[in-house]
Design an enzyme around this catalytic site. Structure first.
Site, mmCIF file in Angstrom:
data_model
loop_
_atom_site.group_PDB
_atom_site.id
_atom_site.type_symbol
_atom_site.label_atom_id
_atom_site.label_comp_id
_atom_site.label_asym_id
_atom_site.label_seq_id
_atom_site.Cartn_x
_atom_site.Cartn_y
_atom_site.Cartn_z
ATOM 1 N N GLU A 359 0.743 -1.312 -0.062
ATOM 2 C CA GLU A 359 0.338 -0.279 -0.208
ATOM 3 C C GLU A 359 0.791 0.860 0.262
ATOM 4 O O GLU A 359 1.315 0.940 0.712
ATOM 5 C CB GLU A 359 -0.701 -0.089 1.351
ATOM 6 C CG GLU A 359 -1.750 -1.239 1.173
ATOM 7 C CD GLU A 359 -3.020 -0.937 2.288
ATOM 8 O OE1 GLU A 359 -4.274 -1.565 2.147
ATOM 9 O OE2 GLU A 359 -2.617 -0.116 3.318
ATOM 10 N N CYS A 360 0.603 2.031 -1.048
ATOM 11 C CA CYS A 360 1.343 3.615 -0.863
ATOM 12 C C CYS A 360 2.772 2.874 -0.829
ATOM 13 O O CYS A 360 3.374 3.050 -2.088
ATOM 14 C CB CYS A 360 0.786 4.636 -0.086
ATOM 15 S SG CYS A 360 1.072 6.367 -0.128
ATOM 16 N N ALA A 361 3.652 2.870 0.345
ATOM 17 C CA ALA A 361 5.229 3.273 0.787
ATOM 18 C C ALA A 361 5.039 1.734 -0.150
ATOM 19 O O ALA A 361 6.730 2.006 -0.799
ATOM 20 C CB ALA A 361 5.172 3.105 1.500
ATOM 21 N N LEU A 363 4.156 0.647 -2.466
ATOM 22 C CA LEU A 363 3.787 0.149 -3.869
ATOM 23 C C LEU A 363 5.060 0.928 -4.550
ATOM 24 O O LEU A 363 6.335 0.428 -5.609
ATOM 25 C CB LEU A 363 2.934 1.220 -4.409
ATOM 26 C CG LEU A 363 2.913 1.397 -5.691
ATOM 27 C CD1 LEU A 363 2.927 0.329 -6.444
ATOM 28 C CD2 LEU A 363 1.828 2.118 -5.971
ATOM 29 N N SER A 455 -1.029 -0.873 -4.868
ATOM 30 C CA SER A 455 -1.739 0.023 -5.042
ATOM 31 C C SER A 455 -1.364 1.385 -3.921
ATOM 32 O O SER A 455 -0.948 1.461 -3.157
ATOM 33 C CB SER A 455 -2.786 -0.295 -4.874
ATOM 34 O OG SER A 455 -4.061 1.018 -5.011
#
Length: 489
Positions: A359-361, A363, A455
């Site tokens: 998630e985010c980081a 990714l 994502s």
């Protein structure tokens, strides 16, 4: 009905000092010998890190949009009960008292959570540039919405005794009690950067700053009056949230914690012998994940083991899954790039079909590079800092079957980043965020099913426990064990 003394710390808007007052109250009350539970309204990860430091317990989040309004009280009760008896719960608000999801008419606002939890509100008001107008602001907040009980106010950044007397005098007409006055003090400020406050885990001086803050709050705020307000909160109906029961609704069967799952392989040394290991990113670069994520993983028969992508040279022995949450890889990109042994180990494992959620980081870490610094390279994209902040709640739909969701599966989530990645390569995005493709659902090992889900979207698994169940199923399949909930023996 459950008795839980509690209050919500709110403000007219961001920047008034909610985190200073809420965290200071937590630390000052704990210093009195009380057991304190902390929580944050909204999706923010950084403030709960300070709450954890202040209370000695994991920080929690209460977000009606991410988890559903019906889960807010159960999650509050869970946070108060998960680590023993709680004498008082302090909930820090978000933005202004009535500010919530855009277009949601106050949904997920501090006032919304205060109403759901039937909690009295203590306002924090920065009076550094005002006197009598502060009373007008407090009066407006106290009378704007029926059902929201403003029980007191803490004045922040007062300039002088004369200034304080002027504000206090004006507030008398509102009937809202002044609980304390904090003078200007640069020694208790928390530094900020591009995405808000610097996380506590990245600040070696955070504990010392918090100790000073607790002393200042104890000196300048009437803690007895604060406790009286918290104890005036009515008992709460219903039961505490339970990760085991949450997974039961997702179709995961229960077995005793002491019973090995059929066909299991041994976990890493030091973890539960009957539980496949999930490597969970931690350390200074990966400070964002909800406490309930680990609890759901354990309830699903897994053992989360923290791995620091900056310092650790390999994944935990026997890792059967990988969870890469949020954080600041863009800040620590050089250090992450320098740890080439772990990057190689992660790439090898992901390409071998290791079930992986990012998630985010996460990714960014799995991408080929961040601002020119080489990363893992499991995701065919490069990331870079951009000029604009992407921030907001999202409704997401899975376009195809993936590690986390079946095709058509719908979740609520949150975006919070200032980086961008190249558009997804031809193939399947992880989510459609309000119809926009985001991230990657990949099958690196060519197994015929997606084992990598990466994502920008942050999700709260307590709101969608089937995400945890689906990931756990993938991990158990990889480890050759049976997905089962672990009840305490």
């Amino acid at each position: 009905m459950t008795a839980l003394p509690r209050l919500v710390v709110a403000a007219p808007g961001s920047g008034h000092g909610k985190t200073t007052v809420a965290t200071g109250l937590m630390a000052a009350l704990r210093a009195r010998g009380l057991a304190v539970a902390g929580a944050k309204v909204g999706p923010d990860y950084i403030d709960p890190g300070y709450h954890s430091l202040a209370t000695g317990r994991p920080g929690r989040n209460l977000d009606p949009f991410l988890c559903g309004a019906d889960r807010v009280v159960p999650l509050l009760l869970h946070g108060a009960a998960a680590h023993g008896h709680t004498d008082v719960a302090v909930v820090e608000g978000v933005m202004g008292l009535f500010d919530g999801r855009v277009g949601g008419e106050g949904e997920a606002s501090t006032a919304h959570v205060a109403t759901l939890t039937r909690s009295p509100v203590v306002l924090t008001v920065d009076v550094s540039h005002t006197t009598r107008t502060a009373a007008a602001v407090v009066h407006g907040l106290a009378t704007f919405e029926p059902g929201v009980r403003v029980a007191g106010v803490v004045l922040n950044k007062a300039a002088s005794p004369r200034h304080t007397r002027e504000v206090r005098s004006a507030l008398e007409a509102t009937g809202v009690a002044v609980l304390g006055v904090l003078p200007r003090d640069a020694g208790i400020e928390t530094p900020s950067r591009h995405l808000g406050l610097v996380p506590a885990a990245e600040r070696e001086e955070a504990a010392a700053t918090l100790e000073r803050l607790a002393a200042r709050v104890a000196e300048h705020v009437d803690l007895d009056a604060v406790l009286a307000i918290a104890r005036s909160a009515p008992d709460l109906p219903g039961d505490a949230w339970d990760p085991v029961l949450a997974l039961e609704g997702a179709g995961v069967p229960a077995v005793p914690a002491s019973s090995p799952a059929p066909g299991h392989r041994s976990a890493a040394p030091g973890s539960r012998a009957d539980a496949p290991v999930v490597a969970v990113a931690g350390g200074r670069a990966f400070t964002f994940r909800y406490a309930e994520t680990d609890e759901l993983l354990r309830a699903a028969g897994l053992e989360p083991v923290v791995v620091d992508p900056v310092r650790d040279r390999a994944l935990p022995e026997g890792a059967a899954g990988l969870y890469l949450g949020g954080g600041f890889p863009e800040v620590h990109a050089a250090d992450l790039a320098a740890n080439e042994p772990l990057r190689r180990d992660v790439l090898r494992a992901v390409r071998g079909g290791l079930p992986t959620v990012a998630e985010c980081a996460g990714l960014l870490y799995l991408a080929e590079a961040v601002d020119g610094h080489p990363m893992v390279g499991a995701v065919p994209a490069e990331a870079r800092m951009g000029p604009r902040l992407t921030l907001g709640y999202r409704t997401a739909v899975a376009p195809v079957d993936s590690l986390l969701a079946p095709a058509g599966g719908r979740v609520t989530g949150h975006e919070f980043h200032r980086t961008t990645v190249d558009a997804p390569a031809p193939g399947s995005p992880a989510w459609l965020l309000d119809g926009r493709p985001d991230g990657f659902a990949l099958d690196p090992a060519g197994t015929g099913r997606a084992t990598l889900h990466a994502s920008y979207l942050h999700t709260h698994w307590a709101g969608h426990p089937w995400l945890a169940a689906r990931f756990a199923s993938g991990v158990h399949a990889y480890a050759g064990t049976s997905p089962a909930r672990r009840r305490a023996s």
